[in-house]
Scaffold this motif. Structure first.
Motif, PDB file in Angstrom:
ATOM      1  N   SER A  51     -10.025 -13.768  -2.024  1.00  0.00           N
ATOM      2  CA  SER A  51      -9.758 -13.599  -0.602  1.00  0.00           C
ATOM      3  C   SER A  51     -10.129 -12.195  -0.143  1.00  0.00           C
ATOM      4  N   ALA A  52      -9.779 -11.201  -0.931  1.00  0.00           N
ATOM      5  CA  ALA A  52     -10.095  -9.821  -0.566  1.00  0.00           C
ATOM      6  C   ALA A  52     -11.611  -9.591  -0.543  1.00  0.00           C
ATOM      7  N   PHE A  53     -12.318 -10.198  -1.454  1.00  0.00           N
ATOM      8  CA  PHE A  53     -13.765 -10.009  -1.526  1.00  0.00           C
ATOM      9  C   PHE A  53     -14.488 -10.740  -0.392  1.00  0.00           C
ATOM     10  N   ARG A  54     -13.999 -11.904  -0.017  1.00  0.00           N
ATOM     11  CA  ARG A  54     -14.697 -12.741   0.948  1.00  0.00           C
ATOM     12  C   ARG A  54     -14.273 -12.540   2.397  1.00  0.00           C
ATOM     13  N   ARG A  55     -13.252 -11.789   2.632  1.00  0.00           N
ATOM     14  CA  ARG A  55     -12.743 -11.708   4.006  1.00  0.00           C
ATOM     15  C   ARG A  55     -13.744 -11.018   4.927  1.00  0.00           C
ATOM     16  N   LEU A  56     -13.785 -11.492   6.146  1.00  0.00           N
ATOM     17  CA  LEU A  56     -14.714 -10.963   7.139  1.00  0.00           C
ATOM     18  C   LEU A  56     -14.093  -9.863   7.991  1.00  0.00           C
ATOM     19  N   ASP A  57     -12.779  -9.748   7.981  1.00  0.00           N
ATOM     20  CA  ASP A  57     -12.086  -8.750   8.806  1.00  0.00           C
ATOM     21  C   ASP A  57     -11.561  -7.601   7.941  1.00  0.00           C
ATOM     22  N   LYS A  58     -12.389  -7.071   7.078  1.00  0.00           N
ATOM     23  CA  LYS A  58     -11.955  -6.041   6.133  1.00  0.00           C
ATOM     24  C   LYS A  58     -11.450  -4.777   6.816  1.00  0.00           C
ATOM     25  N   GLN A  59     -12.043  -4.397   7.908  1.00  0.00           N
ATOM     26  CA  GLN A  59     -11.645  -3.167   8.579  1.00  0.00           C
ATOM     27  C   GLN A  59     -10.309  -3.308   9.292  1.00  0.00           C
ATOM     28  N   TYR A  60      -9.947  -4.507   9.685  1.00  0.00           N
ATOM     29  CA  TYR A  60      -8.703  -4.710  10.438  1.00  0.00           C
ATOM     30  C   TYR A  60      -7.482  -4.336   9.605  1.00  0.00           C
ATOM     31  N   ARG A  61      -7.402  -4.809   8.408  1.00  0.00           N
ATOM     32  CA  ARG A  61      -6.221  -4.552   7.567  1.00  0.00           C
ATOM     33  C   ARG A  61      -6.134  -3.077   7.175  1.00  0.00           C
ATOM     34  N   LYS A  62      -7.270  -2.443   6.966  1.00  0.00           N
ATOM     35  CA  LYS A  62      -7.244  -1.040   6.555  1.00  0.00           C
ATOM     36  C   LYS A  62      -6.861  -0.106   7.704  1.00  0.00           C
ATOM     37  N   SER A  63      -7.193  -0.503   8.908  1.00  0.00           N
ATOM     38  CA  SER A  63      -6.928   0.382  10.042  1.00  0.00           C
ATOM     39  C   SER A  63      -5.494   0.282  10.556  1.00  0.00           C
ATOM     40  N   ASN A  64      -4.811  -0.813  10.289  1.00  0.00           N
ATOM     41  CA  ASN A  64      -3.443  -0.986  10.771  1.00  0.00           C
ATOM     42  C   ASN A  64      -2.431  -0.533   9.720  1.00  0.00           C
ATOM     43  N   LYS A  65      -1.410   0.111  10.191  1.00  0.00           N
ATOM     44  CA  LYS A  65      -0.331   0.527   9.299  1.00  0.00           C
ATOM     45  C   LYS A  65       0.767  -0.526   9.360  1.00  0.00           C
ATOM     46  N   HIS A  66       1.068  -1.123   8.241  1.00  0.00           N
ATOM     47  CA  HIS A  66       2.085  -2.158   8.174  1.00  0.00           C
ATOM     48  C   HIS A  66       3.265  -1.659   7.357  1.00  0.00           C
ATOM     49  N   TRP A  67       4.411  -2.257   7.595  1.00  0.00           N
ATOM     50  CA  TRP A  67       5.626  -1.822   6.905  1.00  0.00           C
ATOM     51  C   TRP A  67       5.688  -2.324   5.476  1.00  0.00           C
ATOM     52  N   LEU A  68       4.872  -3.308   5.136  1.00  0.00           N
ATOM     53  CA  LEU A  68       4.873  -3.873   3.790  1.00  0.00           C
ATOM     54  C   LEU A  68       3.612  -3.428   3.054  1.00  0.00           C
ATOM     55  N   PRO A  69       3.736  -2.908   1.838  1.00  0.00           N
ATOM     56  CA  PRO A  69       2.531  -2.500   1.102  1.00  0.00           C
ATOM     57  C   PRO A  69       1.573  -3.673   0.886  1.00  0.00           C
ATOM     58  N   GLU A  70       0.306  -3.352   0.827  1.00  0.00           N
ATOM     59  CA  GLU A  70      -0.746  -4.370   0.717  1.00  0.00           C
ATOM     60  C   GLU A  70      -0.552  -5.289  -0.485  1.00  0.00           C
ATOM     61  N   LEU A  71      -0.213  -4.740  -1.630  1.00  0.00           N
ATOM     62  CA  LEU A  71      -0.058  -5.539  -2.847  1.00  0.00           C
ATOM     63  C   LEU A  71       1.061  -6.564  -2.696  1.00  0.00           C
ATOM     64  N   ILE A  72       2.182  -6.148  -2.154  1.00  0.00           N
ATOM     65  CA  ILE A  72       3.311  -7.068  -1.953  1.00  0.00           C
ATOM     66  C   ILE A  72       2.945  -8.110  -0.905  1.00  0.00           C
TER      67      ILE A  72
END
Length: 125
Positions: A51-72
């Motif tokens: 999923s991480a390799f194939r996703r088309l919105d890669k920049q969206y997740r990196k630019s937003n700060k979320h309260w939950l760490p990416e791995l979790i």
């Protein structure tokens, strides 16, 4: 060595099936449970990596700060399913079965929404 595409794409789901077979057909010994956990974890890791390799919105997740760490965040639906299955295996009361069913439905919903959101590019608006 390269696997044919139909086998390669469905391999994590075969891991899930093997894990379920080990849990349901095994004699509930520690070896069967441990093997089932290993197959389940392998399937989860493969699906998250793909999923991480194939996703088309890669920049969206990196630019937003979320309260939950990416791995979790990535593995949380799979944890919900595992907890739901565990509750179904040990619980005979109706309320426990309802909680397990709710966890599994919630996890499937999250995975479907993720797949839909990641397969389209981020819009400008």
């Amino acid at each position: 060595m390269q696997l044919p595409q139909p086998i390669y794409e469905n391999l994590p789901y075969f891991y899930f099936i093997i894990s379920g077979a080990l849990v349901s057909m095994g004699d509930k010994s520690q070896v069967f449970i441990f093997s089932a956990v290993i197959f389940y974890a392998a399937a989860c890791i493969v699906l998250v990596k793909r999923s991480a390799f194939r996703r088309l919105d890669k920049q969206y997740r990196k630019s937003n700060k979320h309260w939950l760490p990416e791995l979790i965040y990535e593995y949380l639906p799979f944890v919900y399913v595992a907890i739901g299955i565990f509750i179904l295996l040990i619980g005979i009361q109706g309320i426990l079965q309802f909680v397990a069913f709710t966890l599994i439905v919630w996890a499937v919903r999250n995975l479907i929404c993720r797949r839909q959101n990641r397969n389209r590019r981020q819009s400008l608006f």
